[in-house]
Motif scaffolding. Sequence first.
Motif, PDB file in Angstrom:
ATOM      1  N   LEU A  72      14.476 -16.912 -11.119  1.00 28.42           N
ATOM      2  CA  LEU A  72      13.094 -16.490 -10.904  1.00 28.42           C
ATOM      3  C   LEU A  72      12.634 -15.636 -12.078  1.00 28.42           C
ATOM      4  N   LYS A  73      11.450 -15.927 -12.582  1.00 33.88           N
ATOM      5  CA  LYS A  73      10.945 -15.220 -13.750  1.00 33.88           C
ATOM      6  C   LYS A  73      10.396 -13.848 -13.365  1.00 33.88           C
ATOM      7  N   THR A  74      10.642 -12.894 -14.241  1.00 28.77           N
ATOM      8  CA  THR A  74      10.001 -11.589 -14.128  1.00 28.77           C
ATOM      9  C   THR A  74       8.509 -11.747 -14.420  1.00 28.77           C
ATOM     10  N   ALA A  75       7.682 -11.038 -13.687  1.00 30.19           N
ATOM     11  CA  ALA A  75       6.243 -11.057 -13.932  1.00 30.19           C
ATOM     12  C   ALA A  75       5.879  -9.835 -14.772  1.00 30.19           C
ATOM     13  N   TRP A  76       5.486 -10.052 -16.029  1.00 33.69           N
ATOM     14  CA  TRP A  76       5.206  -8.944 -16.932  1.00 33.69           C
ATOM     15  C   TRP A  76       3.820  -8.360 -16.736  1.00 33.69           C
ATOM     16  N   VAL A  77       2.918  -9.113 -16.151  1.00 34.33           N
ATOM     17  CA  VAL A  77       1.565  -8.599 -15.905  1.00 34.33           C
ATOM     18  C   VAL A  77       1.235  -8.768 -14.427  1.00 34.33           C
ATOM     19  N   PRO A  78       0.358  -7.921 -13.890  1.00 31.22           N
ATOM     20  CA  PRO A  78       0.021  -7.997 -12.461  1.00 31.22           C
ATOM     21  C   PRO A  78      -0.596  -9.333 -12.079  1.00 31.22           C
ATOM     22  N   GLY A  79      -0.224  -9.769 -10.881  1.00 26.68           N
ATOM     23  CA  GLY A  79      -0.816 -10.950 -10.287  1.00 26.68           C
ATOM     24  C   GLY A  79      -1.006 -10.723  -8.798  1.00 26.68           C
ATOM     25  N   GLU A  80      -1.882 -11.471  -8.187  1.00 25.72           N
ATOM     26  CA  GLU A  80      -2.199 -11.249  -6.775  1.00 25.72           C
ATOM     27  C   GLU A  80      -1.139 -11.869  -5.870  1.00 25.72           C
ATOM     28  N   ALA A  81      -0.659 -11.072  -4.913  1.00 30.92           N
ATOM     29  CA  ALA A  81       0.269 -11.577  -3.902  1.00 30.92           C
ATOM     30  C   ALA A  81      -0.477 -12.502  -2.948  1.00 30.92           C
ATOM     31  N   GLU A  82       0.211 -13.537  -2.460  1.00 33.25           N
ATOM     32  CA  GLU A  82      -0.431 -14.523  -1.589  1.00 33.25           C
ATOM     33  C   GLU A  82      -0.289 -14.096  -0.138  1.00 33.25           C
ATOM     34  N   MET A  83      -1.220 -13.254   0.303  1.00 37.53           N
ATOM     35  CA  MET A  83      -1.202 -12.751   1.670  1.00 37.53           C
ATOM     36  C   MET A  83      -1.758 -13.789   2.633  1.00 37.53           C
ATOM     37  N   PRO A  84      -1.428 -13.682   3.934  1.00 33.37           N
ATOM     38  CA  PRO A  84      -2.042 -14.576   4.917  1.00 33.37           C
ATOM     39  C   PRO A  84      -3.565 -14.499   4.819  1.00 33.37           C
ATOM     40  N   PRO A  85      -4.259 -15.603   5.075  1.00 34.59           N
ATOM     41  CA  PRO A  85      -5.721 -15.600   4.915  1.00 34.59           C
ATOM     42  C   PRO A  85      -6.405 -14.646   5.889  1.00 34.59           C
ATOM     43  N   ASP A  86      -7.568 -14.143   5.456  1.00 36.64           N
ATOM     44  CA  ASP A  86      -8.417 -13.291   6.296  1.00 36.64           C
ATOM     45  C   ASP A  86      -7.651 -12.069   6.803  1.00 36.64           C
ATOM     46  N   SER A  87      -6.841 -11.468   5.921  1.00 34.20           N
ATOM     47  CA  SER A  87      -6.046 -10.303   6.315  1.00 34.20           C
ATOM     48  C   SER A  87      -6.168  -9.202   5.264  1.00 34.20           C
ATOM     49  N   PRO A  88      -7.324  -8.526   5.163  1.00 34.32           N
ATOM     50  CA  PRO A  88      -7.443  -7.420   4.209  1.00 34.32           C
ATOM     51  C   PRO A  88      -6.393  -6.345   4.509  1.00 34.32           C
ATOM     52  N   VAL A  89      -5.757  -5.857   3.471  1.00 32.89           N
ATOM     53  CA  VAL A  89      -4.666  -4.894   3.613  1.00 32.89           C
ATOM     54  C   VAL A  89      -5.196  -3.470   3.465  1.00 32.89           C
ATOM     55  N   VAL A  90      -4.646  -2.561   4.270  1.00 28.29           N
ATOM     56  CA  VAL A  90      -5.062  -1.156   4.218  1.00 28.29           C
ATOM     57  C   VAL A  90      -3.935  -0.234   3.763  1.00 28.29           C
ATOM     58  N   GLN A  91      -2.676  -0.733   3.742  1.00 28.39           N
ATOM     59  CA  GLN A  91      -1.555   0.079   3.281  1.00 28.39           C
ATOM     60  C   GLN A  91      -0.442  -0.832   2.790  1.00 28.39           C
ATOM     61  N   ILE A  92       0.274  -0.382   1.733  1.00 28.01           N
ATOM     62  CA  ILE A  92       1.431  -1.114   1.235  1.00 28.01           C
ATOM     63  C   ILE A  92       2.593  -0.143   1.052  1.00 28.01           C
ATOM     64  N   THR A  93       3.816  -0.685   1.092  1.00 28.37           N
ATOM     65  CA  THR A  93       5.014   0.121   0.903  1.00 28.37           C
ATOM     66  C   THR A  93       6.127  -0.767   0.363  1.00 28.37           C
ATOM     67  N   CYS A  94       7.017  -0.204  -0.456  1.00 29.14           N
ATOM     68  CA  CYS A  94       8.056  -0.974  -1.131  1.00 29.14           C
ATOM     69  C   CYS A  94       9.447  -0.511  -0.729  1.00 29.14           C
ATOM     70  N   GLY A  95      10.368  -1.488  -0.555  1.00 25.48           N
ATOM     71  CA  GLY A  95      11.784  -1.195  -0.392  1.00 25.48           C
ATOM     72  C   GLY A  95      12.524  -1.530  -1.673  1.00 25.48           C
ATOM     73  N   ASP A  96      13.828  -1.710  -1.574  1.00 28.78           N
ATOM     74  CA  ASP A  96      14.609  -2.045  -2.768  1.00 28.78           C
ATOM     75  C   ASP A  96      14.241  -3.411  -3.323  1.00 28.78           C
ATOM     76  N   ALA A  97      14.079  -4.403  -2.446  1.00 29.64           N
ATOM     77  CA  ALA A  97      13.744  -5.756  -2.893  1.00 29.64           C
ATOM     78  C   ALA A  97      12.859  -6.446  -1.864  1.00 29.64           C
ATOM     79  N   HIS A  98      12.063  -5.681  -1.141  1.00 29.06           N
ATOM     80  CA  HIS A  98      11.115  -6.252  -0.192  1.00 29.06           C
ATOM     81  C   HIS A  98       9.887  -5.353  -0.128  1.00 29.06           C
ATOM     82  N   MET A  99       8.832  -5.873   0.480  1.00 28.73           N
ATOM     83  CA  MET A  99       7.590  -5.118   0.645  1.00 28.73           C
ATOM     84  C   MET A  99       7.041  -5.339   2.045  1.00 28.73           C
TER      85      MET A  99
END
Length: 405
Positions: free
Chosen positions: A269-296
């Motif tokens: 899997l390639k490293t992403a050097w620049v920001p790109g949009e995560a593919e969230m479920p449709p019609d689901s505006p996000v209000v909070q995010i949080t990161c683990g070691d290798a998950h979100m």
Amino acid sequence: GMVFLGGRSPFLPLLQGSKADSITNVTSDGRGGAFAITASGGVVNWALPDGVRNARTAAGGRPQAASMRELPTLKRWGSGGTPAMLSLLAGRAVRAIAACSGMARVLLCAEGDELFQWEPESRRQDGAALPYPVKGLPDRRVLRLACGNAHCLALVATESGFRSTGLGPGLSGEVYSWGRGAEGQLGHALDDDDDDLRKTLTGSARGLENPMLIETLSGLPTVDVQCGPDFSAVLLASGSVWTWGKNDDLQLGQRPEYAQSPEGRNLSLKTAWVPGEAEMPPDSPVVQITCGDAHMAALTDDGAIVCWGNGESGQLGRGKNRIRPWPAGAPDVVESGYLPEAVNVVSIVCGPRLCSAFLADGSVFAWGRAGEFFQQFPTQVRSAQPGAPRLLAATAAGDALLLVG
């Protein structure tokens, strides 16, 4: 407020603020050290394992909260588990704090929005290890700070600052990054015409010394920044999530790209050097995010929790599976039927291999692995607390959760 510890044991009071100076926030360096900020801008530091063992014990055997009025002066970094007040900025109040998990680096935002960097293990000839100003940020309000293993993000208010967004009226800004960047976690494109930047990002032990604006996100009002060990994420005012950096477990939530090894045999899997949009479920505006070691994980405006990335410890809330081929590995909601539908989720926090949800009634649910705890689906770890104080802050500290309420 009071800091509560939860992890291998039930949630127990760990640190009690005084009536004159309550605790307002808490963070961890990911290596067993914790920092709390008080209403007056003071900073308290302690080592979590020793702090639990050394806590005063009531007759019933339950640890009692240590009082800030009884705290000694901390003489050096990591000097033990007893909470201690830090005198770092010559009496200036600290408004925000963040700490790297892979190196001794702490960010301190003082009143007046001046940002300082503290590296306790890098001492001057006289033995002192004092915070020094971070150069390169515009002279505007610092809204958020986040740290990974050895990289840092700062969300700085734009000149307009206040605007109406998809999440309602609020402050938004632009994102700066610095530190190590070999996995692309700083979000700066590798320019073939800038060999010095390429060498700094890919070969320097310290990486970028000064903050640098992430150009890809310019013009995109941002309301939050978060870091995993070697990847980064932001929440835009529109409710979309953008990610970049290491992606070996699909923790970026983006449709994967693959790179072939020089021998032409293996795909990775390639490293992403620049920001790109995560593919969230449709019609689901996000209000909070949080990161683990290798998950979100992300909390949507309708109260759903969406997880993605490494799930080998059950931290995605959908059973145990390290990585699934796309699109099965795309961001998706946790298994239904485990979280009560009648109670709102007010906040979420990821630990290294854990997800947790904090509900409006004071109850807490968790899934994944933390110490002796292991569950593949949301499981209640704290019952409802009638009259419980409002949750002010929450953070993961190794295998523990720290709450301020």
